[in-house]
Design an enzyme around this catalytic site. Structure first.
Site, PDB file in Angstrom:
ATOM      1  N   ASN A  19       0.847  -1.193   0.000  1.00  0.00           N
ATOM      2  CA  ASN A  19       0.000   0.000   0.000  1.00  0.00           C
ATOM      3  C   ASN A  19       0.880   1.239   0.000  1.00  0.00           C
ATOM      4  O   ASN A  19       2.109   1.133  -0.012  1.00  0.00           O
ATOM      5  CB  ASN A  19      -0.960  -0.024   1.194  1.00  0.00           C
ATOM      6  CG  ASN A  19      -0.190  -0.138   2.495  1.00  0.00           C
ATOM      7  OD1 ASN A  19       0.653   0.688   2.795  1.00  0.00           O
ATOM      8  ND2 ASN A  19      -0.470  -1.187   3.256  1.00  0.00           N
TER       9      ASN A  19
ATOM     10  N   ASP B 191      -4.219  -6.247   4.520  1.00  0.00           N
ATOM     11  CA  ASP B 191      -5.363  -7.000   5.056  1.00  0.00           C
ATOM     12  C   ASP B 191      -5.479  -8.369   4.399  1.00  0.00           C
ATOM     13  O   ASP B 191      -6.118  -9.267   4.931  1.00  0.00           O
ATOM     14  CB  ASP B 191      -6.663  -6.219   4.824  1.00  0.00           C
ATOM     15  CG  ASP B 191      -6.732  -4.998   5.739  1.00  0.00           C
ATOM     16  OD1 ASP B 191      -6.098  -5.036   6.812  1.00  0.00           O
ATOM     17  OD2 ASP B 191      -7.401  -4.016   5.382  1.00  0.00           O
TER      18      ASP B 191
ATOM     19  N   LYS C  12       8.702 -16.769 -10.928  1.00  0.00           N
ATOM     20  CA  LYS C  12       8.075 -15.579 -11.493  1.00  0.00           C
ATOM     21  C   LYS C  12       6.942 -15.968 -12.460  1.00  0.00           C
ATOM     22  O   LYS C  12       7.146 -16.829 -13.329  1.00  0.00           O
ATOM     23  CB  LYS C  12       9.137 -14.765 -12.249  1.00  0.00           C
ATOM     24  CG  LYS C  12       8.617 -13.481 -12.801  1.00  0.00           C
ATOM     25  CD  LYS C  12       9.697 -12.730 -13.560  1.00  0.00           C
ATOM     26  CE  LYS C  12       9.047 -11.570 -14.290  1.00  0.00           C
ATOM     27  NZ  LYS C  12       9.832 -11.118 -15.418  1.00  0.00           N
TER      28      LYS C  12
ATOM     29  N   PHE D 289      -4.552   3.544  14.621  1.00  0.00           N
ATOM     30  CA  PHE D 289      -4.861   4.521  13.588  1.00  0.00           C
ATOM     31  C   PHE D 289      -6.042   3.988  12.780  1.00  0.00           C
ATOM     32  O   PHE D 289      -6.254   2.775  12.712  1.00  0.00           O
ATOM     33  CB  PHE D 289      -3.660   4.736  12.657  1.00  0.00           C
ATOM     34  CG  PHE D 289      -2.723   5.787  13.167  1.00  0.00           C
ATOM     35  CD1 PHE D 289      -1.966   5.570  14.298  1.00  0.00           C
ATOM     36  CD2 PHE D 289      -2.621   7.013  12.521  1.00  0.00           C
ATOM     37  CE1 PHE D 289      -1.112   6.549  14.792  1.00  0.00           C
ATOM     38  CE2 PHE D 289      -1.772   7.996  12.999  1.00  0.00           C
ATOM     39  CZ  PHE D 289      -1.020   7.769  14.133  1.00  0.00           C
TER      40      PHE D 289
ATOM     41  N   LYS E 247     -13.820   0.816  15.185  1.00  0.00           N
ATOM     42  CA  LYS E 247     -12.497   0.163  15.333  1.00  0.00           C
ATOM     43  C   LYS E 247     -11.964   0.337  16.743  1.00  0.00           C
ATOM     44  O   LYS E 247     -11.350  -0.575  17.303  1.00  0.00           O
ATOM     45  CB  LYS E 247     -11.489   0.767  14.342  1.00  0.00           C
ATOM     46  CG  LYS E 247     -11.647   0.242  12.934  1.00  0.00           C
ATOM     47  CD  LYS E 247     -10.655   0.855  11.966  1.00  0.00           C
ATOM     48  CE  LYS E 247     -11.056   0.513  10.535  1.00  0.00           C
ATOM     49  NZ  LYS E 247     -10.376   1.301   9.540  1.00  0.00           N
TER      50      LYS E 247
ATOM     51  N   LYS F  91     -11.240  -3.167  18.579  1.00  0.00           N
ATOM     52  CA  LYS F  91      -9.836  -3.547  18.782  1.00  0.00           C
ATOM     53  C   LYS F  91      -9.379  -3.237  20.202  1.00  0.00           C
ATOM     54  O   LYS F  91      -8.182  -3.319  20.496  1.00  0.00           O
ATOM     55  CB  LYS F  91      -8.951  -2.839  17.747  1.00  0.00           C
ATOM     56  CG  LYS F  91      -9.363  -3.184  16.298  1.00  0.00           C
ATOM     57  CD  LYS F  91      -8.295  -2.849  15.278  1.00  0.00           C
ATOM     58  CE  LYS F  91      -8.786  -3.149  13.862  1.00  0.00           C
ATOM     59  NZ  LYS F  91      -7.732  -3.398  12.913  1.00  0.00           N
TER      60      LYS F  91
HETATM   61  N1  CTP Z   1      -4.157  -3.112  11.851  1.00  0.00           N
HETATM   62  C1  CTP Z   1      -3.637  -4.252  12.433  1.00  0.00           C
HETATM   63  N2  CTP Z   1      -3.565  -5.414  11.732  1.00  0.00           N
HETATM   64  C2  CTP Z   1      -4.039  -5.471  10.474  1.00  0.00           C
HETATM   65  C3  CTP Z   1      -4.608  -4.329   9.858  1.00  0.00           C
HETATM   66  C4  CTP Z   1      -4.641  -3.163  10.583  1.00  0.00           C
HETATM   67  O1  CTP Z   1      -3.246  -4.199  13.599  1.00  0.00           O
HETATM   68  N3  CTP Z   1      -3.941  -6.625   9.798  1.00  0.00           N
HETATM   69  C5  CTP Z   1      -4.186  -1.876  12.630  1.00  0.00           C
HETATM   70  C6  CTP Z   1      -3.605  -0.664  11.918  1.00  0.00           C
HETATM   71  O2  CTP Z   1      -2.215  -0.532  12.176  1.00  0.00           O
HETATM   72  C7  CTP Z   1      -4.389   0.477  12.534  1.00  0.00           C
HETATM   73  C8  CTP Z   1      -5.743  -0.160  12.821  1.00  0.00           C
HETATM   74  O3  CTP Z   1      -5.517  -1.561  12.860  1.00  0.00           O
HETATM   75  O4  CTP Z   1      -3.840   0.909  13.761  1.00  0.00           O
HETATM   76  C9  CTP Z   1      -6.799   0.153  11.805  1.00  0.00           C
HETATM   77  O5  CTP Z   1      -6.276  -0.099  10.514  1.00  0.00           O
HETATM   78  P1  CTP Z   1      -7.163   0.188   9.208  1.00  0.00           P
HETATM   79  O6  CTP Z   1      -6.377  -0.191   7.995  1.00  0.00           O
HETATM   80  O7  CTP Z   1      -7.735   1.562   9.267  1.00  0.00           O
HETATM   81  O8  CTP Z   1      -8.388  -0.775   9.426  1.00  0.00           O
HETATM   82  P2  CTP Z   1      -8.605  -2.315   9.261  1.00  0.00           P
HETATM   83  O9  CTP Z   1      -8.736  -2.926  10.612  1.00  0.00           O
HETATM   84  O10 CTP Z   1      -7.571  -2.917   8.374  1.00  0.00           O
HETATM   85  O11 CTP Z   1     -10.037  -2.351   8.595  1.00  0.00           O
HETATM   86  P3  CTP Z   1     -10.484  -1.800   7.130  1.00  0.00           P
HETATM   87  O12 CTP Z   1      -9.259  -1.917   6.243  1.00  0.00           O
HETATM   88  O13 CTP Z   1     -11.578  -2.711   6.732  1.00  0.00           O
HETATM   89  O14 CTP Z   1     -10.935  -0.381   7.302  1.00  0.00           O
END
Ligand code: CTP
Length: 405
Positions: free
Chosen positions: A210, A279, A289, A324, A338, A342
């Site tokens: 990303n 994710d 490859k 975040f 969230k 969390k």
């Molecule tokens: N995070 C995490 N583990 C993951 C994905 C995200 O611990 N596999 C943490 C990120 O570092 C951030 C928080 O969860 O502090 C929220 O991340 P975000 O990308 O906004 O949300 P997601 O939980 O991934 O949900 P979505 O992408 O569906 O919004």
């Protein structure tokens, strides 16, 4: 370098020892600090601002309402910019000003507006130094937590002999280095910060990732270290230089980052998850490859571990977790969800679609929401300023505007 990332206001008031402060400025710059010199009008008569401008690479501020300069609220800006203010030399008059809250100069106004560590290096004739009025002012300031460099005993420029000589620049430098990093609200605290993206392999040469640059996490690590913390930065691949005095653990995949966070978490007082883990990860990465073809391909993805959720049951009451949230719609509602899901203490919310905020930008604009419902909005600013403000909010600096998001 011992003072890298440190921002120091060097105040120079009107005493003959001002010539030694040019050497102090040089020592600070050589140690990696950014130095903003502010002189009183009398100070600028002893040594010209040009000397300090040449040494520090920044314009010297003297007048409160300088002509042909944007003044705005720069007394507040200087006060908030500095990690530490040192005034060398500090005259009897200047010490009296700040002991009694008078602000006749830009420098005394900046000192009055600052809550950062303040070090004064007095310099004056021995009879002046021993004058009870001066000593009372010094005691008053010491009782308020102001640091003082020891005055030297010896011959003065006025030919008298006694206490009142300004400490040597090397001594003042050592004093600054010992104040910085050893004081601060995060002293003796262990802080883990994650930063940057994760990479999930498709084949040996391609990956899913990303747009995270890691800048926000690195800025949070630098600010935490300045506040006295023992910082471990767990970072995905970024183009950033490792910050000094911070332990850096490099990871690549979300699974690796999860493992690193889990192994450090038990000893941590604070965890800040500023990283952008992936994710999803390719279910079956290819060993070789993948060759191109005309029909395209579908890639099967599986969910990765949610690092924050994996800590939910391990978190103890003494630990603070800051997450975040990066959102593109229903920003605050999604973030609050969230925060609860969390089990976080705070969530810092970015709007991914806003220009100059969030990913790959030097600036950010965020809302912080606490689990008790308090919230604050931080206006768009450089990520180091945002990082400092996030820590101030988390550590309970009540000056920020409160609201309910
Ligand atoms: N995070 C995490 N583990 C993951 C994905 C995200 O611990 N596999 C943490 C990120 O570092 C951030 C928080 O969860 O502090 C929220 O991340 P975000 O990308 O906004 O949300 P997601 O939980 O991934 O949900 P979505 O992408 O569906 O919004």
């Amino acid at each position: 370098m011992v003072l890298s990332h440190r921002k120091i206001v060097l105040g120079v008031t009107g005493g003959i020892a001002a010539y030694k402060s040019a050497y102090l400025a040089r020592l600070l710059i050589k140690a990696g600090a950014e130095v903003q010199v502010i002189m009183t009008r009398a100070g600028a008569k002893f040594v010209t601002p040009l000397t300090f401008e040449s040494l520090t690479g920044r314009s010297v501020a003297v007048e409160m309402f300088a002509e042909n300069t944007f003044v705005g609220t720069r007394h507040i800006d200087f006060a908030e910019w500095a990690d530490l203010i040192v005034v060398a030399p500090a005259t009897a008059d200047f010490i009296a000003q700040i002991a009694n809250g008078f602000c006749p100069e830009l420098l005394s106004t900046v000192v009055c507006a600052s809550n950062r560590p303040l070090l004064l290096a007095p310099a004056m004739n021995d009879v002046m130094w021993e004058n009870p009025a001066v000593q009372t002012n010094v005691e008053t300031l010491k009782n308020r937590g102001v640091f003082f460099a020891n005055v030297g005993i010896g011959e003065m420029a006025c030919r008298s002999f006694g206490p009142g000589r300004m400490a040597e620049p090397d001594e003042i430098f050592e004093h600054i280095a010992s104040i910085i990093g050893k004081s601060g609200p995060l002293k003796d605290k262990k802080v883990i910060i994650t930063a940057g993206p994760c990479r999930e392999a498709i084949d040996p040469v391609r990956y899913i990732s990303n747009r995270s640059s890691g800048k926000m996490g690195f800025a949070l690590a630098i600010e935490a270290e300045k506040l006295g913390a023992d910082v471990t930065l767990i970072s995905g691949p970024t183009a950033l230089l490792n910050p000094d005095r911070v332990t850096v653990v490099n990871t690549e995949t979300t699974a690796e980052m999860a493992q690193a966070v889990q192994s450090h978490f038990a000893n941590a007082d604070y965890l800040v998850m500023a990283a952008a883990p992936a994710d999803f990860t390719p279910t079956k990465p290819f060993d070789q490859k993948v060759k191109k073809n005309d029909s395209g391909m579908a890639l099967e993805l599986s969910p990765t571990i949610d690092i924050l959720k994996s800590l939910k049951d391990k978190k103890t009451s003494g630990q603070t977790i800051i997450g975040f949230a990066l959102e593109t719609e229903y920003v605050l509602d999604n973030a609050k969800k969230k925060l609860a899901d969390k089990n976080l203490d705070f969530i810092v919310v970015n709007d991914a679609l806003e220009a100059g905020a969030a990913f790959d930008s030097d600036t950010n604009r965020v809302v912080i929401i606490a689990k008790d419902g308090r919230s604050t909005e931080l206006k768009k600013a450089d990520k180091d300023v945002i990082a400092r403000n996030i820590w101030e909010y988390v550590l309970g600096d009540g000056r920020r505007t409160e609201g309910t998001a």
